[in-house]
Scaffold this active site. Structure first.
Site, mmCIF file in Angstrom:
data_model
loop_
_atom_site.group_PDB
_atom_site.id
_atom_site.type_symbol
_atom_site.label_atom_id
_atom_site.label_comp_id
_atom_site.label_asym_id
_atom_site.label_seq_id
_atom_site.Cartn_x
_atom_site.Cartn_y
_atom_site.Cartn_z
ATOM 1 N N GLU A 1 -1.761 8.472 5.611
ATOM 2 C CA GLU A 1 -2.773 8.815 6.599
ATOM 3 C C GLU A 1 -3.295 10.207 6.268
ATOM 4 O O GLU A 1 -2.566 11.039 5.735
ATOM 5 C CB GLU A 1 -2.181 8.793 8.015
ATOM 6 C CG GLU A 1 -1.923 7.383 8.502
ATOM 7 C CD GLU A 1 -1.417 7.347 9.926
ATOM 8 O OE1 GLU A 1 -1.813 8.182 10.746
ATOM 9 O OE2 GLU A 1 -0.603 6.447 10.218
ATOM 10 N N GLY B 1 7.871 12.129 10.814
ATOM 11 C CA GLY B 1 7.506 11.232 11.914
ATOM 12 C C GLY B 1 6.453 10.262 11.420
ATOM 13 O O GLY B 1 6.340 10.016 10.221
ATOM 14 N N LYS C 1 1.359 14.746 11.585
ATOM 15 C CA LYS C 1 1.129 15.623 10.426
ATOM 16 C C LYS C 1 -0.335 16.047 10.479
ATOM 17 O O LYS C 1 -1.112 15.517 11.294
ATOM 18 C CB LYS C 1 1.445 14.915 9.115
ATOM 19 C CG LYS C 1 0.517 13.754 8.801
ATOM 20 C CD LYS C 1 0.792 13.208 7.415
ATOM 21 C CE LYS C 1 -0.258 12.186 7.021
ATOM 22 N NZ LYS C 1 -0.056 11.652 5.694
ATOM 23 N N LYS D 1 10.115 3.801 11.002
ATOM 24 C CA LYS D 1 10.186 2.342 11.154
ATOM 25 C C LYS D 1 10.632 1.669 9.854
ATOM 26 O O LYS D 1 11.500 0.795 9.854
ATOM 27 C CB LYS D 1 8.789 1.867 11.573
ATOM 28 C CG LYS D 1 8.465 0.431 11.371
ATOM 29 C CD LYS D 1 7.070 0.111 11.868
ATOM 30 C CE LYS D 1 5.968 0.291 10.856
ATOM 31 N NZ LYS D 1 5.932 -0.633 9.739
ATOM 32 N N GLU E 1 0.847 -1.197 0.000
ATOM 33 C CA GLU E 1 0.000 0.000 0.000
ATOM 34 C C GLU E 1 0.882 1.246 0.000
ATOM 35 O O GLU E 1 1.971 1.246 0.565
ATOM 36 C CB GLU E 1 -0.953 -0.020 1.196
ATOM 37 C CG GLU E 1 -0.302 -0.218 2.561
ATOM 38 C CD GLU E 1 0.307 1.030 3.127
ATOM 39 O OE1 GLU E 1 -0.086 2.111 2.642
ATOM 40 O OE2 GLU E 1 1.174 0.932 4.016
ATOM 41 N N PHE E 2 0.357 2.281 -0.632
ATOM 42 C CA PHE E 2 1.049 3.578 -0.626
ATOM 43 C C PHE E 2 0.139 4.651 -0.033
ATOM 44 O O PHE E 2 0.289 5.837 -0.302
ATOM 45 C CB PHE E 2 1.497 3.948 -2.043
ATOM 46 C CG PHE E 2 2.438 2.930 -2.648
ATOM 47 C CD1 PHE E 2 3.783 2.923 -2.277
ATOM 48 C CD2 PHE E 2 1.991 1.971 -3.524
ATOM 49 C CE1 PHE E 2 4.667 1.968 -2.790
ATOM 50 C CE2 PHE E 2 2.857 1.016 -4.044
ATOM 51 C CZ PHE E 2 4.192 1.014 -3.677
ATOM 52 N N LEU E 3 -0.850 4.207 0.755
ATOM 53 C CA LEU E 3 -1.814 5.145 1.347
ATOM 54 C C LEU E 3 -1.131 6.042 2.359
ATOM 55 O O LEU E 3 -0.336 5.573 3.164
ATOM 56 C CB LEU E 3 -2.933 4.394 2.086
ATOM 57 C CG LEU E 3 -3.677 3.259 1.398
ATOM 58 C CD1 LEU E 3 -4.811 2.770 2.297
ATOM 59 C CD2 LEU E 3 -4.224 3.712 0.060
ATOM 60 N N LEU F 1 9.338 18.280 -0.369
ATOM 61 C CA LEU F 1 10.445 19.228 -0.228
ATOM 62 C C LEU F 1 10.067 20.334 0.742
ATOM 63 O O LEU F 1 10.565 21.451 0.640
ATOM 64 C CB LEU F 1 10.813 19.815 -1.602
ATOM 65 C CG LEU F 1 11.505 18.851 -2.580
ATOM 66 C CD1 LEU F 1 11.755 19.527 -3.915
ATOM 67 C CD2 LEU F 1 12.827 18.328 -2.006
ATOM 68 N N CYS G 1 5.203 5.133 9.831
ATOM 69 C CA CYS G 1 5.806 4.457 8.673
ATOM 70 C C CYS G 1 7.256 4.824 8.393
ATOM 71 O O CYS G 1 8.125 3.962 8.408
ATOM 72 C CB CYS G 1 4.953 4.724 7.442
ATOM 73 S SG CYS G 1 3.263 4.194 7.692
#
Ligand code: UGA
Length: 478
Positions: A182, A284, A347, A290, A178-180, A277, A287
């Site tokens: 949050e 933070g 975020k 870690k 997955e590239f979801l 950028l 993902c």
């Protein structure tokens, strides 16, 4: 609990889907698939979590999720379930969305993934495609396959079924990372840049192609190890962009340059691209930190010197001190000073505080005797559990409340609502109008004209040629 009554239809477009793990990835994925018209069982062994989901409460904040959950609980397309084994038996396409936390060594802890493989092995009642969605290191799919073969051949497993005349039970393992993001999980589910499918069989490839065909997005079909590596490489590359611009930011401060303009100047080059950028306090979340460590660990394990990524991590960790030293420079002694803190989530758009840089930043001033007045539009309940209110720490109901009596205001999360703050009102509430901005949403000239002493990231006090500030408005660049 008895098995769920979902008919097992092996035509590719009707097979029931099971999603294992109902967290930040699993739940949006399950509901996204339900929205695409599939019958989805969402399973989690945390019965309390399943109960809340069944009652329409996703357990975490994600824009649009409550509404989609309500819709598909009502439509019956989505069935929450605490009996993982029953959910495995009911589905033919099984997504693994369980957690892959980090061990002390930095390595990914794949205990939950292995446990899933064992449950699948013991419940192979027909063909199943097992799909990794959780971020896992390369060659995990091979381990999954081996584990299923090993456990399914034990007494009571499918070999017993085949011995009794039922025939061998087939399965495939695929990687569909997955590239979801949050706060944009549903948007990313329905409009992905690409869909990566790591497969080892034609059948698995066809199932995945069919599953995602309604989205009409480019598919990158590879073997499973390549797909696994793509995911780690993507997160590592994005982290690298952030650490790069943060170093450029530090240099900008030394030479009187503007990091925002540098980011624009390089980002308009198609080969570089404008995203990721934004200089600031560093990355933070659950993902990037870690996954970067797990990727470094994977490289080390295979004798590849990827020291470059260690530097990315080192730069990111040093952002806390870079920012805290700005507070010290602005306030001199910290003891007894009142700091208003705007933003606690890692975020904007989420209530997630896992590995939030904001929380690392407020630790030194707290330890040195500052009074902290905290505000975040979503993340206060989670923060309060980790950092209970005390004489030194209070939770405020608005940004203005956090500014009250303050010697400095720290902007740590780029919530859009912060860019609309009334600067004159903020100033009038504070003891000393100092704004230490960790995310650069404001036009420095405007903030200074409003009477603030303004410190930001990579934008020293200067007037760039051709730029005019507009009193009374905040030029936002979130
Ligand atoms: C990230 C990736 O962007 C997703 O593609 C991936 O699927 C996800 O991890 C995952 O592996 O599950 P996420 O952690 O939700 O998504 O958040 P991002 O939007 O990527 O932001 C990560 C951190 O970088 C945040 O702390 C953010 O404030 C920071 N950031 C981002 C910057 O400091 N500067 C930027 O320019 C962009």
């Amino acid at each position: 609990m008895s098995d769920i009554s979902v008919s097992q239809d092996f035509s590719l477009d009707k097979a029931a889907i099971t999603v294992l793990g109902l967290g930040h990835i699993g739940l949006p994925t399950a509901l996204g698939l339900a929205e695409l018209g599939r019958q989805v069982i969402g399973a989690d062994d945390d019965a309390a979590k399943v109960q809340r989901i069944r009652a329409g409460d996703p357990n975490f904040y994600e824009p649009g999720l409550v509404e989609l959950l309500a819709k598909h609980l009502k439509s019956g397309q989505f069935q929450p379930q605490e009996d993982v084994a029953a959910a495995v038996r009911a589905g033919s396409i099984i997504f693994i969305c369980v957690g892959t936390p980090q061990k002390a060594s930095g390595q990914a802890d794949l205990g939950q993934v292995q446990a899933v493989a064992q449950v699948v092995a013991r419940n192979l009642n027909g063909y199943k495609l097992l799909i990794e969605k959780s971020t896992v290191p390369a060659i995990t799919a091979q381990w999954l396959r081996r584990t299923i073969l090993r456990y399914s051949s034990r007494k009571g497993g499918p070999e017993d079924a085949s011995a009794s005349g039922a025939g061998p039970v087939e399965f495939d393992v695929a990687s569909n990372p997955e590239f979801l993001r949050e706060a944009r999980a549903l948007e990313d589910f329905f409009h992905p840049n690409r869909i990566v499918c790591g497969v080892e069989s034609e059948r698995a490839r066809r199932i995945l192609e069919n599953l995602y065909s309604p989205l009409k997005r480019p598919l990158v079909v590879t073997n499973t190890s390549t797909a696994e590596l793509i995911k780690h490489a993507a997160n590592a590359f994005l982290s690298m962009k952030i650490s790069f611009i943060n170093m450029v930011s530090d240099l900008c401060e030394k030479v009187g340059a503007d990091v925002g303009a540098v980011a624009r100047g390089i980002g308009l080059d198609n080969r570089i691209g404008p995203q990721f950028l934004d200089a600031g306090i560093g990355y933070g979340g659950y993902c990037f930190p870690k996954d970067l460590r797990a990727f470094i660990h994977l490289a080390e394990e295979h004798g590849v010197d990827f020291g470059m990524l260690q530097e990315v991590e080192h730069v990111n960790q040093s952002r806390v001190e870079v920012y805290v030293s700005k507070i010290r420079q602005a306030l001199w002694n910290l003891r007894g000073k009142i700091l208003g803190v705007l933003g606690l989530a890692f975020k904007a758009g989420t209530d997630d505080i896992r590995e939030a840089v904001c929380l690392k930043i407020i630790a030194p001033p707290r330890d040195e005797g500052c009074i902290l007045r905290l505000y975040d539009p979503q993340a206060m309940p989670n923060t309060e559990r980790a950092l209970p209110a005390s004489q030194q720490i209070s939770y405020c109901t608005s940004a203005y409340g956090a500014a009250q009596g303050g010697h400095a205001l720290l902007l740590l999360t780029e919530w859009p609502e912060f860019r609309d703050l009334d600067l004159s009102r903020l100033k009038s509430l504070m003891e000393v109008p100092v704004l230490v901005d960790g995310r650069n949403p404001f036009d420095p000239g405007t903030v200074r004209q409003a009477g603030f002493e303004y410190v930001s990231m990579g934008r020293p006090d200067m007037k760039p040629a051709g730029q005019h500030s507009h009193p009374g408005t905040l030029a936002a660049s979130f």
